[in-house]
Design a protein around this motif. Structure first.
Motif, PDB file in Angstrom:
ATOM      1  N   ASP A   1       8.933  56.324  26.952  1.00 12.56           N
ATOM      2  CA  ASP A   1       7.874  55.332  26.774  1.00 12.56           C
ATOM      3  C   ASP A   1       8.406  53.929  26.489  1.00 12.56           C
ATOM      4  OD1 ASP A   1       6.060  57.355  27.148  1.00 12.56           O
ATOM      5  OD2 ASP A   1       5.659  57.670  25.016  1.00 12.56           O
ATOM      6  N   ALA A   2       9.671  53.812  26.104  1.00 16.90           N
ATOM      7  CA  ALA A   2      10.235  52.488  25.807  1.00 16.90           C
ATOM      8  C   ALA A   2      10.683  51.751  27.064  1.00 16.90           C
ATOM      9  CB  ALA A   2      11.415  52.627  24.850  1.00 16.90           C
ATOM     10  N   VAL A   3      10.693  52.415  28.222  1.00 23.72           N
ATOM     11  CA  VAL A   3      11.200  51.787  29.444  1.00 23.72           C
ATOM     12  C   VAL A   3      10.372  50.575  29.877  1.00 23.72           C
ATOM     13  CG1 VAL A   3      11.536  52.165  31.928  1.00 23.72           C
ATOM     14  CG2 VAL A   3      12.415  53.826  30.279  1.00 23.72           C
ATOM     15  N   PRO A   4       9.022  50.642  29.946  1.00 21.09           N
ATOM     16  CA  PRO A   4       8.279  49.468  30.419  1.00 21.09           C
ATOM     17  C   PRO A   4       8.532  48.212  29.587  1.00 21.09           C
ATOM     18  CG  PRO A   4       6.864  51.402  30.448  1.00 21.09           C
ATOM     19  CD  PRO A   4       8.113  51.804  29.730  1.00 21.09           C
ATOM     20  N   ALA A   5       8.613  48.343  28.255  1.00 22.02           N
ATOM     21  CA  ALA A   5       8.836  47.166  27.418  1.00 22.02           C
ATOM     22  C   ALA A   5      10.202  46.556  27.686  1.00 22.02           C
ATOM     23  CB  ALA A   5       8.692  47.535  25.940  1.00 22.02           C
ATOM     24  N   LEU A   6      11.233  47.385  27.837  1.00 31.08           N
ATOM     25  CA  LEU A   6      12.559  46.849  28.135  1.00 31.08           C
ATOM     26  C   LEU A   6      12.604  46.254  29.535  1.00 31.08           C
ATOM     27  CD1 LEU A   6      15.456  46.343  27.284  1.00 31.08           C
ATOM     28  CD2 LEU A   6      16.039  48.635  28.125  1.00 31.08           C
ATOM     29  N   ALA A   7      11.892  46.862  30.481  1.00 31.12           N
ATOM     30  CA  ALA A   7      11.836  46.307  31.833  1.00 31.12           C
ATOM     31  C   ALA A   7      11.218  44.919  31.821  1.00 31.12           C
ATOM     32  CB  ALA A   7      11.040  47.238  32.751  1.00 31.12           C
ATOM     33  N   ALA A   8      10.141  44.728  31.050  1.00 30.80           N
ATOM     34  CA  ALA A   8       9.506  43.413  30.965  1.00 30.80           C
ATOM     35  C   ALA A   8      10.440  42.398  30.318  1.00 30.80           C
ATOM     36  CB  ALA A   8       8.202  43.518  30.176  1.00 30.80           C
ATOM     37  N   ALA A   9      11.145  42.803  29.257  1.00 29.68           N
ATOM     38  CA  ALA A   9      12.071  41.889  28.592  1.00 29.68           C
ATOM     39  C   ALA A   9      13.250  41.547  29.498  1.00 29.68           C
ATOM     40  CB  ALA A   9      12.571  42.510  27.291  1.00 29.68           C
ATOM     41  N   THR A  10      13.727  42.526  30.268  1.00 26.71           N
ATOM     42  CA  THR A  10      14.834  42.278  31.198  1.00 26.71           C
ATOM     43  C   THR A  10      14.397  41.338  32.317  1.00 26.71           C
ATOM     44  OG1 THR A  10      15.704  44.486  30.724  1.00 26.71           O
ATOM     45  CG2 THR A  10      16.512  43.392  32.702  1.00 26.71           C
ATOM     46  N   ARG A  11      13.194  41.540  32.808  1.00 23.54           N
ATOM     47  CA  ARG A  11      12.668  40.666  33.867  1.00 23.54           C
ATOM     48  C   ARG A  11      12.586  39.227  33.375  1.00 23.54           C
ATOM     49  NH1 ARG A  11       8.016  38.667  36.256  1.00 23.54           N
ATOM     50  NH2 ARG A  11       7.925  38.946  38.525  1.00 23.54           N
ATOM     51  N   ALA A  12      12.156  39.038  32.131  1.00 20.09           N
ATOM     52  CA  ALA A  12      12.074  37.692  31.579  1.00 20.09           C
ATOM     53  C   ALA A  12      13.454  37.037  31.491  1.00 20.09           C
ATOM     54  CB  ALA A  12      11.414  37.732  30.201  1.00 20.09           C
ATOM     55  N   ARG A  13      14.472  37.824  31.127  1.00 17.22           N
ATOM     56  CA  ARG A  13      15.831  37.287  31.053  1.00 17.22           C
ATOM     57  C   ARG A  13      16.347  36.924  32.439  1.00 17.22           C
ATOM     58  NH1 ARG A  13      17.463  34.879  27.391  1.00 17.22           N
ATOM     59  NH2 ARG A  13      19.603  35.632  27.268  1.00 17.22           N
ATOM     60  N   LEU A  14      16.043  37.747  33.436  1.00 16.48           N
ATOM     61  CA  LEU A  14      16.466  37.438  34.794  1.00 16.48           C
ATOM     62  C   LEU A  14      15.772  36.176  35.312  1.00 16.48           C
ATOM     63  CD1 LEU A  14      16.524  41.025  36.365  1.00 16.48           C
ATOM     64  CD2 LEU A  14      18.478  39.644  35.649  1.00 16.48           C
ATOM     65  N   LEU A  15      14.497  36.016  34.997  1.00 14.22           N
ATOM     66  CA  LEU A  15      13.783  34.803  35.400  1.00 14.22           C
ATOM     67  C   LEU A  15      14.384  33.560  34.753  1.00 14.22           C
ATOM     68  CD1 LEU A  15      10.080  36.063  35.323  1.00 14.22           C
ATOM     69  CD2 LEU A  15      11.373  35.335  37.341  1.00 14.22           C
ATOM     70  N   ALA A  16      15.008  33.737  33.587  1.00 13.50           N
ATOM     71  CA  ALA A  16      15.660  32.615  32.908  1.00 13.50           C
ATOM     72  C   ALA A  16      17.040  32.314  33.492  1.00 13.50           C
ATOM     73  CB  ALA A  16      15.775  32.906  31.416  1.00 13.50           C
ATOM     74  N   GLY A  17      17.472  33.091  34.494  1.00  9.06           N
ATOM     75  CA  GLY A  17      18.738  32.829  35.154  1.00  9.06           C
ATOM     76  C   GLY A  17      19.910  33.635  34.650  1.00  9.06           C
ATOM     77  N   VAL A  18      19.675  34.607  33.757  1.00 11.94           N
ATOM     78  CA  VAL A  18      20.755  35.434  33.225  1.00 11.94           C
ATOM     79  C   VAL A  18      21.130  36.496  34.257  1.00 11.94           C
ATOM     80  CG1 VAL A  18      21.307  37.128  31.433  1.00 11.94           C
ATOM     81  CG2 VAL A  18      20.114  35.030  30.827  1.00 11.94           C
ATOM     82  N   ARG A  19      22.408  36.804  34.360  1.00  9.99           N
ATOM     83  CA  ARG A  19      22.891  37.856  35.256  1.00  9.99           C
ATOM     84  C   ARG A  19      23.095  39.135  34.448  1.00  9.99           C
ATOM     85  NH1 ARG A  19      24.778  36.351  40.183  1.00  9.99           N
ATOM     86  NH2 ARG A  19      26.334  38.021  40.255  1.00  9.99           N
ATOM     87  N   LEU A  20      22.452  40.204  34.889  1.00  6.95           N
ATOM     88  CA  LEU A  20      22.514  41.489  34.197  1.00  6.95           C
ATOM     89  C   LEU A  20      22.704  42.597  35.221  1.00  6.95           C
ATOM     90  CD1 LEU A  20      19.474  40.979  31.784  1.00  6.95           C
ATOM     91  CD2 LEU A  20      21.889  40.903  31.119  1.00  6.95           C
ATOM     92  N   GLY A  21      23.280  43.700  34.786  1.00  8.18           N
ATOM     93  CA  GLY A  21      23.337  44.900  35.603  1.00  8.18           C
ATOM     94  C   GLY A  21      22.310  45.894  35.096  1.00  8.18           C
ATOM     95  N   THR A  22      21.596  46.544  36.000  1.00  9.41           N
ATOM     96  CA  THR A  22      20.565  47.496  35.588  1.00  9.41           C
ATOM     97  C   THR A  22      20.761  48.821  36.313  1.00  9.41           C
ATOM     98  OG1 THR A  22      19.003  46.730  37.288  1.00  9.41           O
ATOM     99  CG2 THR A  22      18.896  45.662  35.133  1.00  9.41           C
ATOM    100  N   LEU A  23      20.615  49.896  35.564  1.00 10.57           N
ATOM    101  CA  LEU A  23      20.615  51.252  36.105  1.00 10.57           C
ATOM    102  C   LEU A  23      19.347  51.927  35.623  1.00 10.57           C
ATOM    103  CD1 LEU A  23      24.305  52.328  35.393  1.00 10.57           C
ATOM    104  CD2 LEU A  23      23.286  52.052  37.653  1.00 10.57           C
ATOM    105  N   ALA A  24      18.671  52.613  36.519  1.00  9.16           N
ATOM    106  CA  ALA A  24      17.379  53.173  36.137  1.00  9.16           C
ATOM    107  C   ALA A  24      17.083  54.428  36.928  1.00  9.16           C
ATOM    108  CB  ALA A  24      16.270  52.151  36.356  1.00  9.16           C
ATOM    109  N   ASP A  25      16.338  55.325  36.301  1.00  6.55           N
ATOM    110  CA  ASP A  25      15.705  56.431  36.993  1.00  6.55           C
ATOM    111  C   ASP A  25      14.316  56.582  36.402  1.00  6.55           C
ATOM    112  OD1 ASP A  25      16.027  57.765  34.583  1.00  6.55           O
ATOM    113  OD2 ASP A  25      17.641  59.049  35.294  1.00  6.55           O
ATOM    114  N   ALA A  26      13.671  57.717  36.635  1.00  7.43           N
ATOM    115  CA  ALA A  26      12.279  57.856  36.218  1.00  7.43           C
ATOM    116  C   ALA A  26      12.092  57.760  34.709  1.00  7.43           C
ATOM    117  CB  ALA A  26      11.726  59.189  36.721  1.00  7.43           C
ATOM    118  N   GLY A  27      13.109  58.123  33.927  1.00  2.26           N
ATOM    119  CA  GLY A  27      12.901  58.168  32.484  1.00  2.26           C
ATOM    120  C   GLY A  27      13.869  57.371  31.661  1.00  2.26           C
ATOM    121  N   ALA A  28      14.706  56.519  32.290  1.00  2.17           N
ATOM    122  CA  ALA A  28      15.703  55.768  31.537  1.00  2.17           C
ATOM    123  C   ALA A  28      15.971  54.435  32.215  1.00  2.17           C
ATOM    124  CB  ALA A  28      16.996  56.564  31.412  1.00  2.17           C
ATOM    125  N   LEU A  29      16.243  53.421  31.403  1.00  3.56           N
ATOM    126  CA  LEU A  29      16.635  52.106  31.902  1.00  3.56           C
ATOM    127  C   LEU A  29      17.808  51.629  31.065  1.00  3.56           C
ATOM    128  CD1 LEU A  29      16.308  49.543  33.610  1.00  3.56           C
ATOM    129  CD2 LEU A  29      14.581  48.758  31.971  1.00  3.56           C
TER     130      LEU A  29
END
Length: 213
Positions: free
Chosen positions: A68-96
């Motif tokens: 259940d914590a995945v959507p909140a982290l996805a939103a926070a990660t998206r905001a960081r990417l929109l700010a120009g930060v470079r990040l690596g992401t790995l994800a499946d159905a139940g983990a980010l």
């Protein structure tokens, strides 16, 4: 990315995958419910996963959300990417899992910071026992793969390339509801006149016609 439960035995199911059926590992200093068989040894020694508190904590190198914590982290990660930060992401159905510099990492409720202990990513405030160097092989990880170990879970995957594309997180965010159409404010030909003052006699608004008898 493969999510596994550290248990008995540790048998890789394919390149870069580790699948270990069995009960989850418990946190704390107590031994795990079952030992893990170390691969690559003729005697195949057996050892149990234990955890002890780490002081001082490791510097953050990644942040992980499960369930259940995945959507909140996805939103926070998206905001960081929109700010120009470079990040690596790995994800499946139940983990980010999000990797990056400590100052660039996002945060969300329910997520956990991870730090590097040799070739392992582990919780910043916990140390796995026995030695962390034993665990990548036990989990079936190849050299240079991302290997995460935390109480109850293990993740093994190829390292992701850094990205600045926020659309990679869209699939983890809840769909926005469709906007409701605005009501038509233009009066129709048969619409009743709006309430208000009566038109003055003889004005342009006064209907013309014969005077009643």
């Amino acid at each position: 990315m493969t999510t596994a439960q550290p248990s008995v035995p540790a048998r890789p199911s394919g390149p870069g995958r580790a699948v270990m059926p069995g009960p989850p590992v418990t946190s704390g200093s107590a031994a795990a419910p079952g030992p893990v068989t170390a691969r690559g040894s003729a005697a195949e020694p057996v050892f149990a996963l234990r955890w002890e508190r780490r002081e001082p904590p490791l510097p953050p190198a990644a942040v992980l959300a499960l369930g259940d914590a995945v959507p909140a982290l996805a939103a926070a990660t998206r905001a960081r990417l929109l700010a120009g930060v470079r990040l690596g992401t790995l994800a499946d159905a139940g983990a980010l899992l999000v990797l990056g510099a400590a100052d660039d990492l996002p945060w969300a409720d329910g997520a956990r910071y991870l730090g590097r202990d040799g070739e392992l990513l582990v919780p910043t405030t916990a140390r796995p026992l026995p030695a962390p160097a034993l665990w990548p092989a036990a989990l079936g990880a190849r050299r240079d793969q991302v290997c995460v170990l935390l109480p109850g879970h293990a993740l093994v995957a190829d390292p992701p390339p850094p990205t600045t594309d926020p659309s990679a997180l869209d699939r983890f965010l809840p769909a926005e509801p469709d906007a409701e159409p605005e009501p038509d404010t233009e009066p129709g030909p048969d619409a009743a006149p709006a309430p208000g003052r009566a038109p003055a006699p003889g004005s342009a608004e006064q209907p013309t016609g014969s005077r009643p008898a």
